[in-house]
Design a protein around this motif. Structure first.
Motif, PDB file in Angstrom:
ATOM      1  N   ILE A  24      48.070  97.773  19.948  1.00  0.00           N
ATOM      2  CA  ILE A  24      47.170  97.885  20.016  1.00  0.00           C
ATOM      3  C   ILE A  24      45.785  97.997  19.061  1.00  0.00           C
ATOM      4  N   ILE A  25      44.849  97.869  19.673  1.00  0.00           N
ATOM      5  CA  ILE A  25      43.533  97.421  18.465  1.00  0.00           C
ATOM      6  C   ILE A  25      42.964  98.521  18.879  1.00  0.00           C
ATOM      7  N   ARG A  26      42.921  99.579  17.292  1.00  0.00           N
ATOM      8  CA  ARG A  26      42.590 101.005  17.528  1.00  0.00           C
ATOM      9  C   ARG A  26      40.348 100.770  17.139  1.00  0.00           C
ATOM     10  N   HIS A  27      40.250  99.912  16.214  1.00  0.00           N
ATOM     11  CA  HIS A  27      38.593  99.613  15.751  1.00  0.00           C
ATOM     12  C   HIS A  27      38.552  98.178  14.968  1.00  0.00           C
ATOM     13  N   CYS A  34      25.782  88.875  12.728  1.00  0.00           N
ATOM     14  CA  CYS A  34      25.154  89.921  14.033  1.00  0.00           C
ATOM     15  C   CYS A  34      25.513  90.884  14.247  1.00  0.00           C
ATOM     16  N   ASP A  35      24.251  91.606  13.073  1.00  0.00           N
ATOM     17  CA  ASP A  35      25.241  93.291  13.787  1.00  0.00           C
ATOM     18  C   ASP A  35      25.226  93.649  15.269  1.00  0.00           C
ATOM     19  N   GLY A  36      24.670  93.535  16.209  1.00  0.00           N
ATOM     20  CA  GLY A  36      24.025  94.176  17.436  1.00  0.00           C
ATOM     21  C   GLY A  36      25.917  93.024  18.271  1.00  0.00           C
ATOM     22  N   ASN A  37      25.968  92.462  18.593  1.00  0.00           N
ATOM     23  CA  ASN A  37      26.758  91.097  18.650  1.00  0.00           C
ATOM     24  C   ASN A  37      28.220  91.173  18.279  1.00  0.00           C
ATOM     25  N   GLN A  39      29.627  94.157  16.990  1.00  0.00           N
ATOM     26  CA  GLN A  39      29.595  95.647  17.425  1.00  0.00           C
ATOM     27  C   GLN A  39      29.689  95.738  19.145  1.00  0.00           C
ATOM     28  N   GLY A  40      29.266  94.731  19.715  1.00  0.00           N
ATOM     29  CA  GLY A  40      29.418  94.406  21.437  1.00  0.00           C
ATOM     30  C   GLY A  40      31.106  94.267  21.737  1.00  0.00           C
TER      31      GLY A  40
END
Length: 85
Positions: A24-27, A34-37, A39-40
């Motif tokens: 399972i992906i924790r982080h 492209c920082d915002g994209n 992060q999303g």
């Protein structure tokens, strides 16, 4: 388990993923790009099984490139899964 991979063919430099013992992906963290994209994308993937996330983002292309930051994330996730016991 944390795994990092140098990205190739994209603006971002490196992807780091942290999976639990069940895959399972924790982080997910992506350096540069492209920082915002990114992060999303990372927030949407966290909490999912890596095996489920990989086909969702593998093969995505950015403009005329044969890869993208999401595709690079999928490669890092695949490598991390292969290292799990």
């Amino acid at each position: 388990m944390t795994h990092s991979r140098k990205n190739k063919g994209v603006c971002s430099g490196k992807t780091t993923v942290d999976l639990d013992e069940n895959g399972i992906i924790r982080h997910i963290e992506v350096d540069y790009g492209c920082d915002g994209n990114l992060q999303g994308v990372c927030r949407l993937l966290e909490g999912r099984p890596a095996a489920e996330a990989i086909p969702l983002i593998a093969g995505i292309r950015c403009e005329d490139k044969s890869t993208s930051c999401p595709h690079q994330i999928s490669l890092c996730l695949q490598e991390a899964l292969e290292k799990l016991p």
